[in-house]
Design an enzyme around this catalytic site. Structure first.
Site, PDB file in Angstrom:
ATOM      1  N   GLU A   1       0.863  -1.191   0.000  1.00 15.32           N
ATOM      2  CA  GLU A   1       0.000   0.000   0.000  1.00 15.32           C
ATOM      3  C   GLU A   1       0.888   1.226   0.000  1.00 15.32           C
ATOM      4  O   GLU A   1       1.886   1.277   0.739  1.00 15.32           O
ATOM      5  CB  GLU A   1      -0.857   0.121   1.279  1.00 15.32           C
ATOM      6  CG  GLU A   1      -2.039  -0.763   1.406  1.00 15.32           C
ATOM      7  CD  GLU A   1      -2.803  -0.476   2.713  1.00 15.32           C
ATOM      8  OE1 GLU A   1      -2.694   0.655   3.247  1.00 15.32           O
ATOM      9  OE2 GLU A   1      -3.491  -1.378   3.198  1.00 15.32           O
TER      10      GLU A   1
ATOM     11  N   GLU B   1     -13.507   5.787  -0.259  1.00 16.06           N
ATOM     12  CA  GLU B   1     -14.367   4.862   0.493  1.00 16.06           C
ATOM     13  C   GLU B   1     -15.159   5.659   1.531  1.00 16.06           C
ATOM     14  O   GLU B   1     -14.650   5.971   2.607  1.00 16.06           O
ATOM     15  CB  GLU B   1     -13.516   3.784   1.162  1.00 16.06           C
ATOM     16  CG  GLU B   1     -12.744   2.917   0.179  1.00 16.06           C
ATOM     17  CD  GLU B   1     -11.815   1.933   0.865  1.00 16.06           C
ATOM     18  OE1 GLU B   1     -12.239   0.802   1.137  1.00 16.06           O
ATOM     19  OE2 GLU B   1     -10.649   2.320   1.130  1.00 16.06           O
TER      20      GLU B   1
ATOM     21  N   LYS C   1     -15.507   4.322   5.258  1.00 15.64           N
ATOM     22  CA  LYS C   1     -14.331   3.912   6.021  1.00 15.64           C
ATOM     23  C   LYS C   1     -14.254   4.675   7.328  1.00 15.64           C
ATOM     24  O   LYS C   1     -14.550   5.872   7.395  1.00 15.64           O
ATOM     25  CB  LYS C   1     -13.063   4.144   5.199  1.00 15.64           C
ATOM     26  CG  LYS C   1     -11.852   3.432   5.762  1.00 15.64           C
ATOM     27  CD  LYS C   1     -10.718   3.376   4.769  1.00 15.64           C
ATOM     28  CE  LYS C   1      -9.591   2.538   5.337  1.00 15.64           C
ATOM     29  NZ  LYS C   1      -8.394   2.575   4.477  1.00 15.64           N
TER      30      LYS C   1
ATOM     31  N   GLU D   1      -8.982   9.292   5.537  1.00 15.92           N
ATOM     32  CA  GLU D   1      -9.143   7.876   5.195  1.00 15.92           C
ATOM     33  C   GLU D   1     -10.177   7.663   4.082  1.00 15.92           C
ATOM     34  O   GLU D   1     -10.145   6.651   3.382  1.00 15.92           O
ATOM     35  CB  GLU D   1      -9.547   7.063   6.429  1.00 15.92           C
ATOM     36  CG  GLU D   1      -8.481   6.982   7.510  1.00 15.92           C
ATOM     37  CD  GLU D   1      -7.291   6.135   7.090  1.00 15.92           C
ATOM     38  OE1 GLU D   1      -7.450   5.255   6.220  1.00 15.92           O
ATOM     39  OE2 GLU D   1      -6.187   6.366   7.624  1.00 15.92           O
TER      40      GLU D   1
END
Length: 331
Positions: free
Chosen positions: A254, A303, A306, A312
């Site tokens: 990642e 997202e 999340k 995030e």
């Protein structure tokens, strides 16, 4: 040798170099949103953008079905909440027989057994036995040559990371990570590591410049590094050397930069980071100059469900309508 044949060989050679560069970059499929496209459309988006690698964080059977026949290389995760269930041979065999062997037309490359399990966590003791059991199940399925079994860590396991040559695992993490890395070495598997210059920059802005984090710094710093990504990765390699495993490769499972939500998080900065990382991954680091660096960008989409800080929810390369947030060339 004819001029035509020489030209053909030159074209094939240059194509191979281009493909090698393209194949160093994958994208994580973050699916923690309620507004994202269907699985098949997502896989088609990978294909249309020439993205040849994907990381799945859990056994998403819809995604696995969509990936069938695509030849996209897959990291398949055993999520943390399933770790304990695969620590024994029966549980691991059931998991592999449900999520791996039925998908013979999916190009599995790695099984990521756990993600960022801290050394002091209640699950820490489950990681090594889960790795061993999944490895046994993969071998029983005669897939050990195709699929490598590993785990994904983050750089919080490092006690010291600067200068990079002084990188070392924390005292309390050494007894946790050493047998895991020894297992990887025995099986010829890489260590998966989530590497985020963004978070290091945010947490230490007085010492780290934005240019250094975005690959835009001109010239080396006092220890010979031009960017924070290389420094972070090489500190991890230094730590591996100190536990006697200098030959274990690190795959960056990642790395990303948010487009909003906190200091330094903007579309311009994120686009700069992703573009420069894609280019940089074709080479190597000062400690490991012979690239490419296998790297997975985080993530395919924002997202919106999340948990955690606002950033995030803003790591996506594409918008939910599949339009690109940035102009990136993956190949």
């Amino acid at each position: 040798m004819s001029a035509t044949l020489l030209l053909l060989l030159a074209v094939l050679s240059s194509t191979a170099v281009l493909l090698t560069g393209a194949q160093s970059i994958g994208v994580c499929y973050g699916a923690n949103g309620d507004n994202l496209p269907p699985r098949q459309e997502v896989v088609d988006l990978y294909k249309s953008n020439g993205i040849g690698k994907i990381r799945l964080y859990y056994p998403d059977e819809g995604a696995l079905q969509a990936l069938g026949g695509s030849n996209i290389e897959v990291i398949l995760g055993v999520p943390n909440d399933q770790l304990q269930s695969v620590t024994d041979a029966g549980g691991a065999s059931d998991w592999v027989n449900k999520y791996v062997t039925p998908y013979s037309n999916v190009n599995f490359k790695y099984i990521a057994v756990g993600n960022e399990v801290p050394s002091g966590d209640a699950l820490a003791g489950s990681v090594l036995p889960a790795l061993q059991s999944i490895q046994t199940a993969i071998s029983s399925a005669n897939l050990q040559e195709q699929i490598k079994v590993s785990t994904a860590i983050d750089t919080s396991l490092l006690g010291n990371s600067y200068p990079p040559n002084d990188g070392v695992f924390r005292d309390d993490a050494t007894s946790y990570i050493t047998p895991i890395v020894n297992f990887l070495a025995q099986n010829g598997a890489p260590l998966l590591a989530n590497v985020y210059p963004y978070f290091a920059y945010v947490q230490n802005q007085q010492s780290i410049t934005l240019d250094y984090a975005l690959f835009t710094q001109q010239g080396n710093n006092e220890v010979g590094y031009q960017n924070l990504f290389d420094a972070s990765l090489d500190s991890l390699y230094a730590a591996l050397e100190k536990i006697g495993q200098s030959n274990v490769e690190v795959v960056v499972s990642e790395s990303g930069w948010p487009s909003e939500g906190d200091v330094g998080a903007s579309v311009d900065n994120a686009g700069t980071y992703y573009r420069n990382l894609i280019t940089h991954a074709k080479g190597g680091t000062p400690k490991r100059p012979n690239g490419p660096i296998e790297t997975y960008l985080f993530a395919m989409f924002d997202e919106n469900q999340k948990d955690g800080a606002e950033t995030e929810r803003h790591f996506g390369l594409f918008n939910p309508d599949k339009s690109p947030k940035y102009q990136l060339g993956f190949n």
